[in-house]
Design an enzyme around this catalytic site. Structure first.
Site, PDB file in Angstrom:
ATOM      1  N   CYS A   2       0.862  -1.174   0.000  1.00  0.00           N
ATOM      2  CA  CYS A   2       0.000   0.000   0.000  1.00  0.00           C
ATOM      3  C   CYS A   2       0.898   1.222   0.000  1.00  0.00           C
ATOM      4  O   CYS A   2       2.095   1.121   0.276  1.00  0.00           O
ATOM      5  CB  CYS A   2      -0.848   0.049   1.270  1.00  0.00           C
ATOM      6  SG  CYS A   2      -1.959  -1.354   1.431  1.00  0.00           S
ATOM      7  N   GLY A  28      -0.464   0.499  -5.115  1.00  0.00           N
ATOM      8  CA  GLY A  28      -1.757  -0.157  -4.927  1.00  0.00           C
ATOM      9  C   GLY A  28      -2.811   0.474  -5.795  1.00  0.00           C
ATOM     10  O   GLY A  28      -2.908   1.697  -5.852  1.00  0.00           O
ATOM     11  N   ASN A 102       0.448   0.774   5.988  1.00  0.00           N
ATOM     12  CA  ASN A 102       1.167  -0.010   4.985  1.00  0.00           C
ATOM     13  C   ASN A 102       1.962  -1.069   5.731  1.00  0.00           C
ATOM     14  O   ASN A 102       2.753  -0.739   6.600  1.00  0.00           O
ATOM     15  CB  ASN A 102       2.099   0.908   4.179  1.00  0.00           C
ATOM     16  CG  ASN A 102       3.028   0.171   3.224  1.00  0.00           C
ATOM     17  OD1 ASN A 102       4.100   0.645   2.906  1.00  0.00           O
ATOM     18  ND2 ASN A 102       2.623  -0.995   2.754  1.00  0.00           N
ATOM     19  N   GLY A 103       1.720  -2.322   5.379  1.00  0.00           N
ATOM     20  CA  GLY A 103       2.419  -3.419   6.039  1.00  0.00           C
ATOM     21  C   GLY A 103       1.453  -4.539   6.335  1.00  0.00           C
ATOM     22  O   GLY A 103       0.359  -4.585   5.762  1.00  0.00           O
ATOM     23  N   CYS A 238      12.674  -3.918   3.828  1.00  0.00           N
ATOM     24  CA  CYS A 238      12.240  -4.860   2.792  1.00  0.00           C
ATOM     25  C   CYS A 238      13.094  -4.732   1.538  1.00  0.00           C
ATOM     26  O   CYS A 238      13.063  -3.709   0.850  1.00  0.00           O
ATOM     27  CB  CYS A 238      10.779  -4.588   2.440  1.00  0.00           C
ATOM     28  SG  CYS A 238      10.237  -5.492   0.980  1.00  0.00           S
ATOM     29  N   TYR A 244      11.649  -4.480  -6.758  1.00  0.00           N
ATOM     30  CA  TYR A 244      10.472  -4.350  -7.617  1.00  0.00           C
ATOM     31  C   TYR A 244       9.506  -3.237  -7.237  1.00  0.00           C
ATOM     32  O   TYR A 244       8.974  -2.544  -8.103  1.00  0.00           O
ATOM     33  CB  TYR A 244       9.687  -5.667  -7.609  1.00  0.00           C
ATOM     34  CG  TYR A 244       8.307  -5.570  -8.226  1.00  0.00           C
ATOM     35  CD1 TYR A 244       8.146  -5.565  -9.615  1.00  0.00           C
ATOM     36  CD2 TYR A 244       7.166  -5.456  -7.434  1.00  0.00           C
ATOM     37  CE1 TYR A 244       6.889  -5.454 -10.192  1.00  0.00           C
ATOM     38  CE2 TYR A 244       5.908  -5.345  -8.007  1.00  0.00           C
ATOM     39  CZ  TYR A 244       5.775  -5.347  -9.378  1.00  0.00           C
ATOM     40  OH  TYR A 244       4.537  -5.232  -9.938  1.00  0.00           O
ATOM     41  N   CYS A 385       5.680 -13.582   1.489  1.00  0.00           N
ATOM     42  CA  CYS A 385       5.940 -12.455   2.383  1.00  0.00           C
ATOM     43  C   CYS A 385       4.760 -12.321   3.335  1.00  0.00           C
ATOM     44  O   CYS A 385       3.616 -12.308   2.895  1.00  0.00           O
ATOM     45  CB  CYS A 385       6.083 -11.171   1.578  1.00  0.00           C
ATOM     46  SG  CYS A 385       6.322  -9.728   2.633  1.00  0.00           S
ATOM     47  N   CYS A 437      15.336  -7.304   5.271  1.00  0.00           N
ATOM     48  CA  CYS A 437      14.580  -8.551   5.332  1.00  0.00           C
ATOM     49  C   CYS A 437      14.673  -9.192   3.960  1.00  0.00           C
ATOM     50  O   CYS A 437      14.317  -8.578   2.951  1.00  0.00           O
ATOM     51  CB  CYS A 437      13.116  -8.274   5.671  1.00  0.00           C
ATOM     52  SG  CYS A 437      12.095  -9.777   5.580  1.00  0.00           S
ATOM     53  N   CYS A 440      11.606 -13.441   1.556  1.00  0.00           N
ATOM     54  CA  CYS A 440      11.002 -14.014   0.340  1.00  0.00           C
ATOM     55  C   CYS A 440      12.019 -14.837  -0.449  1.00  0.00           C
ATOM     56  O   CYS A 440      11.654 -15.736  -1.207  1.00  0.00           O
ATOM     57  CB  CYS A 440      10.382 -12.925  -0.526  1.00  0.00           C
ATOM     58  SG  CYS A 440      11.467 -11.529  -0.883  1.00  0.00           S
TER      59      CYS A 440
HETATM   60  P1  AMP Z   1       4.524 -14.242 -12.420  1.00  0.00           P
HETATM   61  O1  AMP Z   1       3.823 -14.340 -13.705  1.00  0.00           O
HETATM   62  O2  AMP Z   1       3.612 -14.675 -11.300  1.00  0.00           O
HETATM   63  O3  AMP Z   1       5.833 -14.966 -12.384  1.00  0.00           O
HETATM   64  O4  AMP Z   1       4.788 -12.699 -12.159  1.00  0.00           O
HETATM   65  C1  AMP Z   1       6.046 -12.159 -12.282  1.00  0.00           C
HETATM   66  C2  AMP Z   1       5.956 -10.680 -12.599  1.00  0.00           C
HETATM   67  O5  AMP Z   1       5.207 -10.021 -11.589  1.00  0.00           O
HETATM   68  C3  AMP Z   1       7.328 -10.047 -12.656  1.00  0.00           C
HETATM   69  O6  AMP Z   1       7.443  -9.465 -13.928  1.00  0.00           O
HETATM   70  C4  AMP Z   1       7.348  -8.999 -11.572  1.00  0.00           C
HETATM   71  O7  AMP Z   1       7.728  -7.753 -12.131  1.00  0.00           O
HETATM   72  C5  AMP Z   1       5.939  -8.909 -11.071  1.00  0.00           C
HETATM   73  N1  AMP Z   1       5.867  -9.047  -9.614  1.00  0.00           N
HETATM   74  C6  AMP Z   1       6.669  -9.679  -8.775  1.00  0.00           C
HETATM   75  N2  AMP Z   1       6.219  -9.626  -7.505  1.00  0.00           N
HETATM   76  C7  AMP Z   1       5.096  -8.929  -7.544  1.00  0.00           C
HETATM   77  C8  AMP Z   1       4.163  -8.515  -6.573  1.00  0.00           C
HETATM   78  N3  AMP Z   1       4.295  -8.846  -5.293  1.00  0.00           N
HETATM   79  N4  AMP Z   1       3.113  -7.775  -6.978  1.00  0.00           N
HETATM   80  C9  AMP Z   1       2.968  -7.460  -8.258  1.00  0.00           C
HETATM   81  N5  AMP Z   1       3.793  -7.839  -9.225  1.00  0.00           N
HETATM   82  C10 AMP Z   1       4.851  -8.557  -8.887  1.00  0.00           C
END
Ligand code: AMP
Length: 461
Positions: A2, A28, A102-103, A238, A244, A385, A437, A440
């Site tokens: 968030c 978000g 957020n958290g 984190c 990302y 996570c 942390c 993951c």
């Molecule tokens: P997937 O298809 O499930 O392997 O999604 C991987 C993609 O989702 C990658 O391109 C990341 O940039 C993105 N991604 C990784 N973690 C998250 C997250 N927690 N929330 C949204 N997108 C994510």
């Protein structure tokens, strides 16, 4: 996951909160809300959807006052419904208050069960509501003392903003899992936000990050800071925010997100080279800085092989698998003239379920790439996570049950290389990885509750 934003001491508080939330929209996209205070009354507007669609001029006019807090939500605890939209807002014996969080609180279920057994009525599924109940029940004499008593019972990740009729309060948990930064506007208004990008947009100066475990109270233009919690045995900032989640122009945990991501790519090129490739491309947007870093270190030219549509949200964020599948195609398209006949390195930040990568590799090959070498600028995501990032259960995380070779086969890549945990630590300048942390990637959860395997097994099931 968030984003939160708060301001006090400015005649256009809700308008600036709207702008701040706009800058934090990447954190978000399910719902957004603003609560304002005119010194006597708190007013709230919360809605499902995107900030720019929700906060029209008449809505903002309905949120008068010199202080406001806001929230953009992406559900980790509680479903994607309006009742869980924040800031939460209540009236209790001591007055009104509102909270934006957020958290993720890891002992929320136990606390909720015990509060319910004493008669508490919950209106949402959000773990944040637990804090409100604990606070309202506290017998401490002041609002701050009630808040501190409530938060001492809570374990997990929280960067929190609270608004009362006359105070803006900001708190960061003792591990410092989630970011929270304090800023000041030229006119003297104080601002608190998840990321510096929100301060930049409204031309507020960055004062400093809140310390892990710090509580800041701003009242009548005066700021008071204290450290009321027992320090955590070690910090747990984190690392995935850098990999990302945060926006690349933000300075997070003291370091530029863009520079960290570029260093991740540079380190990846050293650890997982692809010497025969003709070009490096990124999975936009999150893979771009790492792909540039990979290109600079490897000497392989960078080009734009994938175009991202800016008219769809982050596909992963849609909670239903069916929408996510559809979304990848909506989001990315391949540039045939760049890819045709080329041996391509494609850099992305992470693989979660593997569905996105598989579609991307297929798309690149369909556009004429002769080989596709997938490089990931973080280690295999093997553990969920519980501190506020929405990762699925272990059974859905492809790297929890498959080797790198098996994943390469599944995503149909000619080769696959991940960054090492050591390389990740080096890129964030924490080689021992004891201020971040990394749960993951490493499975090392930092809170007492998740330090036992049995807790993790229960939550991961
Ligand atoms: P997937 O298809 O499930 O392997 O999604 C991987 C993609 O989702 C990658 O391109 C990341 O940039 C993105 N991604 C990784 N973690 C998250 C997250 N927690 N929330 C949204 N997108 C994510």
């Amino acid at each position: 996951m968030c984003g939160i934003f708060g301001i006090t001491g400015h005649g256009e508080a809700s308008n600036l909160t709207y702008l701040g939330l706009h800058a934090l929209q990447h954190r978000g996209q399910e719902s957004a809300g603003i609560v304002s205070s005119d010194g006597h009354i708190l007013r709230a507007h919360r809605q499902m959807g995107l900030v720019a669609d929700i906060f029209t001029a008449p809505v903002i006019e309905g949120l008068p006052g010199d202080a406001a807090i806001g929230h953009v939500r992406y559900s980790t605890a509680g479903g994607s419904q309006l009742k869980n939209a924040q800031p939460l807002f209540v009236a209790y014996a001591g007055g009104q208050f509102s909270i934006a969080h957020n958290g993720n609180i890891v002992n929320a279920a136990e606390l909720k069960a015990s509060l319910e057994s004493e008669g508490a009525l919950f209106q949402s599924d959000a773990d944040t509501e637990v804090v409100m109940h604990l606070l309202a029940r506290s017998k401490q004499p002041t609002f701050e003392a009630k808040l501190v008593e409530a938060l001492r019972k809570v374990e997990g990740a929280y960067s929190i903003l609270l608004l009362t009729e006359d105070k803006l309060i900001a708190v960061r948990d003792p591990h410092g899992f989630r970011p929270l930064v304090l800023g000041k506007m030229k006119e003297g208004a104080y601002v608190v936000a998840s990321e510096t990008t929100a301060l930049d947009l409204i031309e507020a100066e960055v004062v400093r990050e809140l310390e892990p475990g710090e509580l800041v109270v701003i009242e009548n233009g005066v700021l008071r800071a204290s450290m009321p919690f027992k320090p955590a045995p070690r910090l747990g900032r984190c690392i995935f925010e850098h990999v990302y989640f945060a926006k690349p122009d933000s300075v997070l945990f003291g370091t530029s997100v863009y520079e960290v991501r570029k260093r991740l790519g540079m380190q990846l090129a050293r650890e997982q080279p692809a010497p025969d490739a003709d070009l490096v491309i990124a999975v936009p947007d999150s893979g771009v800085p790492a792909a540039i870093g990979f290109s600079q270190t490897s000497g392989i030219p960078y080009d734009v092989g994938l175009i991202r549509s800016h008219y769809v949200g982050r596909t992963f964020i849609e909670p239903q698998q069916s929408i996510r599948h559809f979304g990848v195609k909506l989001k990315l398209s391949a540039v045939r003239s760049v890819l045709k006949g080329k041996r391509v390195v494609v850099v992305d930040d992470s693989i979660v379920r593997g569905t996105t990568s598989r579609k991307i590799v297929k798309m690149l090959k369909a556009a004429g790439a002769v080989s596709v070498h997938l490089r990931i600028s973080s280690p295999p995501t093997q553990w969920p996570c519980y501190y506020g990032i929405d990762t699925p259960s272990r059974t859905e995380l492809i790297a929890a049950s498959h080797s790198t070779e098996e994943i390469a086969k599944y995503v149909t890549a000619d080769s696959l290389g991940y960054l090492s945990l050591e390389g990740l630590g080096a890129a964030v300048e924490d080689p021992k990885r004891n201020t971040y942390c990394t749960a993951c990637f490493s499975g090392q959860y930092l809170t007492e509750k998740l330090s036992r395997d049995s807790d993790v097994a229960k939550l991961s099931a």
